[in-house]
Design a protein around this motif. Structure first.
Motif, PDB file in Angstrom:
ATOM      1  N   LEU A 219      50.511  55.805  56.369  1.00 37.80           N
ATOM      2  CA  LEU A 219      51.828  56.118  55.815  1.00 37.80           C
ATOM      3  C   LEU A 219      52.532  57.265  56.539  1.00 37.80           C
ATOM      4  CD1 LEU A 219      53.843  55.258  53.682  1.00 37.80           C
ATOM      5  CD2 LEU A 219      52.750  56.829  52.062  1.00 37.80           C
ATOM      6  N   PRO A 220      51.843  58.385  56.848  1.00 41.42           N
ATOM      7  CA  PRO A 220      52.536  59.449  57.595  1.00 41.42           C
ATOM      8  C   PRO A 220      53.023  59.006  58.970  1.00 41.42           C
ATOM      9  CG  PRO A 220      50.546  60.303  56.571  1.00 41.42           C
ATOM     10  CD  PRO A 220      50.501  58.816  56.420  1.00 41.42           C
ATOM     11  N   GLN A 221      52.289  58.076  59.625  1.00 43.87           N
ATOM     12  CA  GLN A 221      52.697  57.625  60.955  1.00 43.87           C
ATOM     13  C   GLN A 221      53.871  56.660  60.913  1.00 43.87           C
ATOM     14  OE1 GLN A 221      49.917  57.038  64.244  1.00 43.87           O
ATOM     15  NE2 GLN A 221      48.248  57.160  62.767  1.00 43.87           N
ATOM     16  N   ILE A 222      53.939  55.845  59.859  1.00 41.75           N
ATOM     17  CA  ILE A 222      55.039  54.876  59.786  1.00 41.75           C
ATOM     18  C   ILE A 222      56.211  55.400  58.966  1.00 41.75           C
ATOM     19  CG2 ILE A 222      53.414  52.963  60.032  1.00 41.75           C
ATOM     20  CD1 ILE A 222      53.855  52.361  57.039  1.00 41.75           C
ATOM     21  N   ALA A 223      56.063  56.596  58.372  1.00 40.66           N
ATOM     22  CA  ALA A 223      57.148  57.151  57.554  1.00 40.66           C
ATOM     23  C   ALA A 223      58.466  57.265  58.310  1.00 40.66           C
ATOM     24  CB  ALA A 223      56.727  58.511  56.982  1.00 40.66           C
ATOM     25  N   PRO A 224      58.466  57.723  59.598  1.00 42.90           N
ATOM     26  CA  PRO A 224      59.746  57.769  60.319  1.00 42.90           C
ATOM     27  C   PRO A 224      60.383  56.386  60.480  1.00 42.90           C
ATOM     28  CG  PRO A 224      58.128  59.144  61.408  1.00 42.90           C
ATOM     29  CD  PRO A 224      57.389  58.350  60.382  1.00 42.90           C
ATOM     30  N   GLY A 225      59.565  55.362  60.674  1.00 41.84           N
ATOM     31  CA  GLY A 225      60.100  54.008  60.767  1.00 41.84           C
ATOM     32  C   GLY A 225      60.705  53.559  59.453  1.00 41.84           C
ATOM     33  N   ILE A 226      60.026  53.885  58.356  1.00 41.80           N
ATOM     34  CA  ILE A 226      60.564  53.567  57.035  1.00 41.80           C
ATOM     35  C   ILE A 226      61.886  54.303  56.810  1.00 41.80           C
ATOM     36  CG2 ILE A 226      60.154  53.744  54.551  1.00 41.80           C
ATOM     37  CD1 ILE A 226      57.160  53.523  55.123  1.00 41.80           C
ATOM     38  N   ALA A 227      61.911  55.576  57.201  1.00 42.92           N
ATOM     39  CA  ALA A 227      63.137  56.370  57.029  1.00 42.92           C
ATOM     40  C   ALA A 227      64.283  55.810  57.867  1.00 42.92           C
ATOM     41  CB  ALA A 227      62.871  57.824  57.403  1.00 42.92           C
ATOM     42  N   ALA A 228      63.972  55.333  59.071  1.00 44.42           N
ATOM     43  CA  ALA A 228      65.018  54.755  59.925  1.00 44.42           C
ATOM     44  C   ALA A 228      65.626  53.524  59.273  1.00 44.42           C
ATOM     45  CB  ALA A 228      64.441  54.416  61.296  1.00 44.42           C
ATOM     46  N   GLY A 229      64.773  52.658  58.710  1.00 43.58           N
ATOM     47  CA  GLY A 229      65.281  51.477  58.020  1.00 43.58           C
ATOM     48  C   GLY A 229      66.035  51.848  56.764  1.00 43.58           C
ATOM     49  N   ALA A 230      65.529  52.841  56.018  1.00 36.02           N
ATOM     50  CA  ALA A 230      66.203  53.284  54.804  1.00 36.02           C
ATOM     51  C   ALA A 230      67.585  53.849  55.109  1.00 36.02           C
ATOM     52  CB  ALA A 230      65.350  54.336  54.089  1.00 36.02           C
ATOM     53  N   LEU A 231      67.713  54.530  56.253  1.00 39.26           N
ATOM     54  CA  LEU A 231      69.019  55.045  56.662  1.00 39.26           C
ATOM     55  C   LEU A 231      70.022  53.909  56.835  1.00 39.26           C
ATOM     56  CD1 LEU A 231      70.982  57.218  57.844  1.00 39.26           C
ATOM     57  CD2 LEU A 231      69.951  56.717  60.066  1.00 39.26           C
ATOM     58  N   LEU A 232      69.616  52.854  57.511  1.00 38.67           N
ATOM     59  CA  LEU A 232      70.509  51.713  57.724  1.00 38.67           C
ATOM     60  C   LEU A 232      70.900  51.066  56.399  1.00 38.67           C
ATOM     61  CD1 LEU A 232      68.754  50.107  60.837  1.00 38.67           C
ATOM     62  CD2 LEU A 232      70.835  51.484  60.806  1.00 38.67           C
ATOM     63  N   VAL A 233      69.932  50.973  55.487  1.00 41.32           N
ATOM     64  CA  VAL A 233      70.220  50.410  54.163  1.00 41.32           C
ATOM     65  C   VAL A 233      71.235  51.278  53.423  1.00 41.32           C
ATOM     66  CG1 VAL A 233      69.244  49.884  51.892  1.00 41.32           C
ATOM     67  CG2 VAL A 233      67.990  49.266  53.961  1.00 41.32           C
ATOM     68  N   ALA A 234      71.028  52.585  53.452  1.00 43.38           N
ATOM     69  CA  ALA A 234      71.926  53.504  52.741  1.00 43.38           C
ATOM     70  C   ALA A 234      73.344  53.426  53.293  1.00 43.38           C
ATOM     71  CB  ALA A 234      71.391  54.930  52.840  1.00 43.38           C
ATOM     72  N   LEU A 235      73.472  53.410  54.621  1.00 43.92           N
ATOM     73  CA  LEU A 235      74.806  53.340  55.229  1.00 43.92           C
ATOM     74  C   LEU A 235      75.484  52.010  54.918  1.00 43.92           C
ATOM     75  CD1 LEU A 235      74.145  54.960  58.739  1.00 43.92           C
ATOM     76  CD2 LEU A 235      75.290  55.987  56.768  1.00 43.92           C
ATOM     77  N   TYR A 236      74.710  50.923  54.955  1.00 44.47           N
ATOM     78  CA  TYR A 236      75.268  49.602  54.647  1.00 44.47           C
ATOM     79  C   TYR A 236      75.763  49.562  53.197  1.00 44.47           C
ATOM     80  CZ  TYR A 236      75.689  44.520  54.247  1.00 44.47           C
ATOM     81  OH  TYR A 236      76.168  43.246  54.041  1.00 44.47           O
ATOM     82  N   THR A 237      74.933  50.043  52.281  1.00 44.84           N
ATOM     83  CA  THR A 237      75.279  50.010  50.861  1.00 44.84           C
ATOM     84  C   THR A 237      76.519  50.852  50.575  1.00 44.84           C
ATOM     85  OG1 THR A 237      72.930  49.739  50.309  1.00 44.84           O
ATOM     86  CG2 THR A 237      74.409  50.427  48.532  1.00 44.84           C
ATOM     87  N   LEU A 238      76.584  52.026  51.167  1.00 47.10           N
ATOM     88  CA  LEU A 238      77.728  52.910  50.952  1.00 47.10           C
ATOM     89  C   LEU A 238      79.018  52.284  51.476  1.00 47.10           C
ATOM     90  CD1 LEU A 238      78.569  55.759  49.954  1.00 47.10           C
ATOM     91  CD2 LEU A 238      78.260  56.543  52.324  1.00 47.10           C
ATOM     92  N   ALA A 239      78.918  51.554  52.594  1.00 50.54           N
ATOM     93  CA  ALA A 239      80.115  50.989  53.236  1.00 50.54           C
ATOM     94  C   ALA A 239      80.483  49.615  52.702  1.00 50.54           C
ATOM     95  CB  ALA A 239      79.898  50.910  54.750  1.00 50.54           C
ATOM     96  N   ASP A 240      79.570  48.979  51.947  1.00 50.94           N
ATOM     97  CA  ASP A 240      79.818  47.597  51.530  1.00 50.94           C
ATOM     98  C   ASP A 240      81.008  47.517  50.581  1.00 50.94           C
ATOM     99  OD1 ASP A 240      79.049  44.825  51.664  1.00 50.94           O
ATOM    100  OD2 ASP A 240      78.458  45.017  49.568  1.00 50.94           O
ATOM    101  N   PHE A 241      81.807  46.501  50.790  1.00 49.58           N
ATOM    102  CA  PHE A 241      83.037  46.330  50.029  1.00 49.58           C
ATOM    103  C   PHE A 241      82.999  45.063  49.171  1.00 49.58           C
ATOM    104  CE2 PHE A 241      87.333  44.384  49.928  1.00 49.58           C
ATOM    105  CZ  PHE A 241      87.987  45.329  49.163  1.00 49.58           C
ATOM    106  N   GLY A 242      82.545  43.964  49.735  1.00 46.35           N
ATOM    107  CA  GLY A 242      82.632  42.692  49.048  1.00 46.35           C
ATOM    108  C   GLY A 242      81.669  42.536  47.885  1.00 46.35           C
ATOM    109  N   THR A 243      80.403  42.908  48.087  1.00 43.74           N
ATOM    110  CA  THR A 243      79.386  42.674  47.054  1.00 43.74           C
ATOM    111  C   THR A 243      79.691  43.404  45.749  1.00 43.74           C
ATOM    112  OG1 THR A 243      77.720  42.350  48.776  1.00 43.74           O
ATOM    113  CG2 THR A 243      76.921  42.761  46.548  1.00 43.74           C
TER     114      THR A 243
END
Length: 545
Positions: free
Chosen positions: A201-225
């Protein structure tokens, strides 16, 4: 798409001969291009000045705060849920003997090719009283599926179409994991769960955080859903204010949304999502897979269920619409025309071509140059990618209304070139990332050989570099094409009045009219086109392996 941080580290590993000093002309061109992409956003500040003292009053208005908190709550819920869905699937497909792991990997990544607002449309019309799925299940005597709307519905739909970001980045981290550390922990009488918690988990945490960042930005910017689900979030709030001619207020709200985006990026930087360990390892890779035993086929139900909800459900609902009475071409006077599909392709092709032309100088300067200006141009270009589409649309519309002479405004405001420029500002980083990665793989000795044969720098670029980076150019173009086809807010707000509908604006129109069946053909067309674009991207990646 590689981030600027990882690119800098990869550049440092290149032999010094591969980091040739580029002529100042290319670097200056790259900077000019990058600045041109960012400058229109500054018009939001100019517009807000018109509010004067009222700016602070509107900022702390209870309704504004309520919408802001609801938007942040949606981001938190969707990001958390995407991690809870994406990480287990990544572990199952990358580190276990799950049957047909490659098949499940591809299938669970497919939701990225489907716009989330189409998923919302399918869920709204498929569930609840009179829903397409309930109508289909009624003869079987099965209980009626409940309606899925509101905050919970928006969170569920967004999770289904954003978790692949976490899945893919986490899976990449797992595949590059130094498994010798895990095996060492196991030899110290640490169980599988303990070894995962303490080592993996500590080794893959940055990868998880990178994906979570993309999810957060997408959700914040989403208009249609959120709009389809009846949840008022910041993007919808901004759109309503702009449509009601409250433009300075819309600009103020846009700046607030940018502030939340900046806060998310700051949190990501503190979590170290760009940490090198997320993507590379000097230790042994691979290692023995975790044996699931009799649970192998039970575990397969996890990706199967998610894929069923995210991929099969919308296709089934749209298929029911297509074969039912709801897909009639003249219902409500909103007849579908394949011209709308052509308009979408037309815009997407022009956006892809323009993005490649803009991306080339920035990407080449970033990959081969050593100056700080080249790096600055590279980083500036990512501002638009982190900016919600509705904010870019408002900034460009306001700039064209108030920042140009009247004669120029008549030509530029809500014109096709301005719309294409909005797409470029929003999506050009996708092209830059793909081209930059390909350029960094070009052996500089080949370029030097071409120069010794009398070719100019431009001639050497055309003869040597351009053919070698063609796969990266194709991938970048396909990415821009795909995202342009799906882009809703910018297209909705900036489409020229004399320009007919596109697929996404037609879907928006029939949804407003409650004619869901009319969306069957354009929805399926978007899914097919998105799938073909994904196939092009994967084929180009395969040619580089």
């Amino acid at each position: 798409m590689s981030s600027p941080g990882r690119t800098d580290r990869l550049r440092e590993r290149l032999p010094r001969a591969g980091r040739e000093r580029l002529p100042d002309g290319l670097t200056v061109l790259a900077v000019v291009v990058a600045v041109a992409l960012v400058v229109p956003l500054t018009w939001l500040f100019v517009e807000v000045f018109d509010l004067g003292p009222r700016a602070l009053e509107l900022t702390v208005d209870p309704q504004t705060i309520e919408v802001l908190l609801r938007s942040v709550a949606l981001v938190v819920v969707v990001t958390t849920a995407s991690v809870l869905v994406g990480v287990p699937i990544a572990v199952l497909t990358a580190r276990t003997d799950l049957p047909f792991a490659r098949f499940w990997t591809v299938l669970t990544a497919l939701p990225l090719a489907i716009p989330s607002y189409l998923g919302a449309l399918a869920v709204i019309s498929g569930f609840g009283s009179g829903g397409s799925l309930n109508t289909l299940l009624a003869p079987l005597g099965l209980p009626e599926l409940p309606a899925v709307t509101g905050f919970a519905g928006a969170a569920a739909v967004l999770t289904l179409y954003t978790y692949p970001y976490v899945l893919l980045t986490t899976r990449a981290s797992l595949l590059s994991l130094d498994t010798s550390l895990v095996e060492a922990a196991r030899t110290l009488d640490t169980g599988r769960l303990g070894a995962f918690r303490r080592v993996t988990l500590p080794q893959i945490a940055p990868g998880i955080a990178a994906g979570a960042l993309l999810v957060a930005l997408y959700t914040l910017a989403d208009f249609g859903t959120p709009n389809f689900m009846g949840v008022e979030v910041f993007t919808q709030f901004i759109y309503a204010r702009y449509q009601n001619l409250m433009r300075p207020y819309a600009a103020l709200l846009s700046l607030q949304l940018l502030g939340v985006t900046a806060a998310i990026l700051y949190l990501e930087s503190q979590l170290g999502a760009d940490d090198e360990g997320a993507y590379a390892s000097r230790g042994s890779r691979g290692g023995a897979l975790i044996k699931l035993g009799n649970w192998r086929y039970v575990a397969a139900l996890v990706p199967a269920t998610v894929a069923l909800l995210a991929v099969a459900l919308p296709v089934a609902v749209f298929g029911l619409w297509l074969t039912g009475d709801g897909a009639g071409y003249n219902t409500g006077g909103l007849a579908f025309s394949w011209t709308y599909g052509w308009n979408s392709v037309y815009l997407a092709v022009f956006a892809a071509i323009a993005s490649i032309l803009v991306a080339l100088p920035v990407a080449v300067a970033a990959a081969r140059g050593r100056s700080r200006l080249a790096r600055l141009a590279d980083r500036l270009s990512y501002v638009g990618y982190a900016t919600p589409g509705i904010v870019i649309a408002i900034a460009l519309l306001l700039a064209s209304l108030h920042g140009l002479p009247k004669s120029a405004t008549e030509l530029v405001y809500r014109s096709l070139p301005l719309l294409v420029f909005a797409y470029v500002v929003r999506f050009v980083p996708q092209a830059i990332g793909a081209i930059r990665a390909s350029t960094m793989q070009v052996d500089s000795r080949l370029i030097e050989a071409a120069r010794t044969l009398g070719r100019s720098r431009l001639g050497a670029f055309r003869a040597v570099t351009l053919p070698l980076i063609a796969p990266g150019i194709a991938t970048g173009a396909a990415l821009v094409f795909l995202t342009t086809m799906k882009e809703l807010p910018a297209t909705l707000m900036m489409r020229p009045l004399q320009f007919d509908h596109t697929l996404v604006t037609y879907i928006w129109k029939v949804r407003e009219a409650g004619l869901y069946g009319q969306a069957a053909i354009p929805a399926l067309a978007l899914i097919v086109i998105s799938g073909l674009s994904m196939a092009v991207i994967l084929s180009q990646e395969g040619s580089n392996t």
